[in-house]
Design a protein around this motif. Structure first.
Motif, PDB file in Angstrom:
ATOM      1  N   VAL A   1     -70.395-117.586  11.487  1.00  0.00           N
ATOM      2  CA  VAL A   1     -70.302-116.143  11.348  1.00  0.00           C
ATOM      3  C   VAL A   1     -69.265-115.637  12.346  1.00  0.00           C
ATOM      4  O   VAL A   1     -69.302-116.014  13.518  1.00  0.00           O
ATOM      5  CB  VAL A   1     -71.674-115.483  11.628  1.00  0.00           C
ATOM      6  CG1 VAL A   1     -71.593-113.992  11.445  1.00  0.00           C
ATOM      7  CG2 VAL A   1     -72.757-116.071  10.739  1.00  0.00           C
TER       8      VAL A   1
ATOM      9  N   GLU B   1     -67.871-110.028  11.353  1.00  0.00           N
ATOM     10  CA  GLU B   1     -69.028-109.944  10.446  1.00  0.00           C
ATOM     11  C   GLU B   1     -70.238-109.393  11.189  1.00  0.00           C
ATOM     12  O   GLU B   1     -70.931-108.504  10.687  1.00  0.00           O
ATOM     13  CB  GLU B   1     -69.375-111.316   9.875  1.00  0.00           C
ATOM     14  CG  GLU B   1     -68.416-111.818   8.818  1.00  0.00           C
ATOM     15  CD  GLU B   1     -68.717-113.247   8.410  1.00  0.00           C
ATOM     16  OE1 GLU B   1     -69.050-113.439   7.225  1.00  0.00           O
ATOM     17  OE2 GLU B   1     -68.637-114.149   9.269  1.00  0.00           O
TER      18      GLU B   1
ATOM     19  N   TRP C   1     -72.665-105.667  10.631  1.00  0.00           N
ATOM     20  CA  TRP C   1     -74.071-105.616  10.239  1.00  0.00           C
ATOM     21  C   TRP C   1     -74.745-104.386  10.828  1.00  0.00           C
ATOM     22  O   TRP C   1     -74.854-104.241  12.038  1.00  0.00           O
ATOM     23  CB  TRP C   1     -74.824-106.853  10.713  1.00  0.00           C
ATOM     24  CG  TRP C   1     -74.358-108.157  10.147  1.00  0.00           C
ATOM     25  CD1 TRP C   1     -73.602-108.348   9.026  1.00  0.00           C
ATOM     26  CD2 TRP C   1     -74.597-109.457  10.685  1.00  0.00           C
ATOM     27  NE1 TRP C   1     -73.375-109.683   8.829  1.00  0.00           N
ATOM     28  CE2 TRP C   1     -73.978-110.393   9.837  1.00  0.00           C
ATOM     29  CE3 TRP C   1     -75.289-109.924  11.792  1.00  0.00           C
ATOM     30  CZ2 TRP C   1     -74.024-111.762  10.068  1.00  0.00           C
ATOM     31  CZ3 TRP C   1     -75.343-111.285  12.031  1.00  0.00           C
ATOM     32  CH2 TRP C   1     -74.720-112.188  11.167  1.00  0.00           C
TER      33      TRP C   1
ATOM     34  N   ASP D   1     -78.162-106.446   6.110  1.00  0.00           N
ATOM     35  CA  ASP D   1     -76.740-106.815   6.045  1.00  0.00           C
ATOM     36  C   ASP D   1     -76.545-108.269   6.462  1.00  0.00           C
ATOM     37  O   ASP D   1     -75.760-108.997   5.861  1.00  0.00           O
ATOM     38  CB  ASP D   1     -75.898-105.910   6.947  1.00  0.00           C
ATOM     39  CG  ASP D   1     -75.792-104.488   6.440  1.00  0.00           C
ATOM     40  OD1 ASP D   1     -76.126-104.225   5.266  1.00  0.00           O
ATOM     41  OD2 ASP D   1     -75.386-103.618   7.235  1.00  0.00           O
TER      42      ASP D   1
ATOM     43  N   SER E   1     -75.063-111.461   4.226  1.00  0.00           N
ATOM     44  CA  SER E   1     -73.994-112.326   4.726  1.00  0.00           C
ATOM     45  C   SER E   1     -74.403-113.791   4.645  1.00  0.00           C
ATOM     46  O   SER E   1     -73.622-114.652   4.191  1.00  0.00           O
ATOM     47  CB  SER E   1     -73.649-111.928   6.165  1.00  0.00           C
ATOM     48  OG  SER E   1     -72.598-112.724   6.664  1.00  0.00           O
TER      49      SER E   1
END
Length: 79
Positions: free
Chosen positions: A55, A59, A63, A68, A72
């Motif tokens: 990640v 990203e 969130w 969220d 992902s």
């Protein structure tokens, strides 16, 4: 992988990191409400390891809540 299964796995990770068997998150849970930024780093590292994903910091910054994050993870595990 279904969101419900991802959430179940994530809850196990949260309980372990938080050292609290009663701790539970849902899709609307947010870091500011429940845990601090240092714990957030531990959680992301454990999630990356568990789901065998990477990640990016961008990203993570995007969130708004656990929902969220689940989306992902789902997008990365569905590949």
């Amino acid at each position: 992988m279904e969101i419900s299964q991802i959430l179940a796995d994530v809850n196990i990770i949260f309980k372990d990191i938080m050292d609290n068997d009663d701790f539970e998150v849902n899709e609307s849970s947010t870091a500011g409400d429940e845990w601090d930024s240092l714990t957030n780093i531990e959680l992301v590292a454990a999630i990356e390891k568990h789901f065998n994903i990477r990640v990016t910091s961008a990203e993570i910054a995007s969130w708004a809540n656990v929902g969220d994050m689940l989306q992902s993870i789902k997008s990365k595990t569905d590949k």
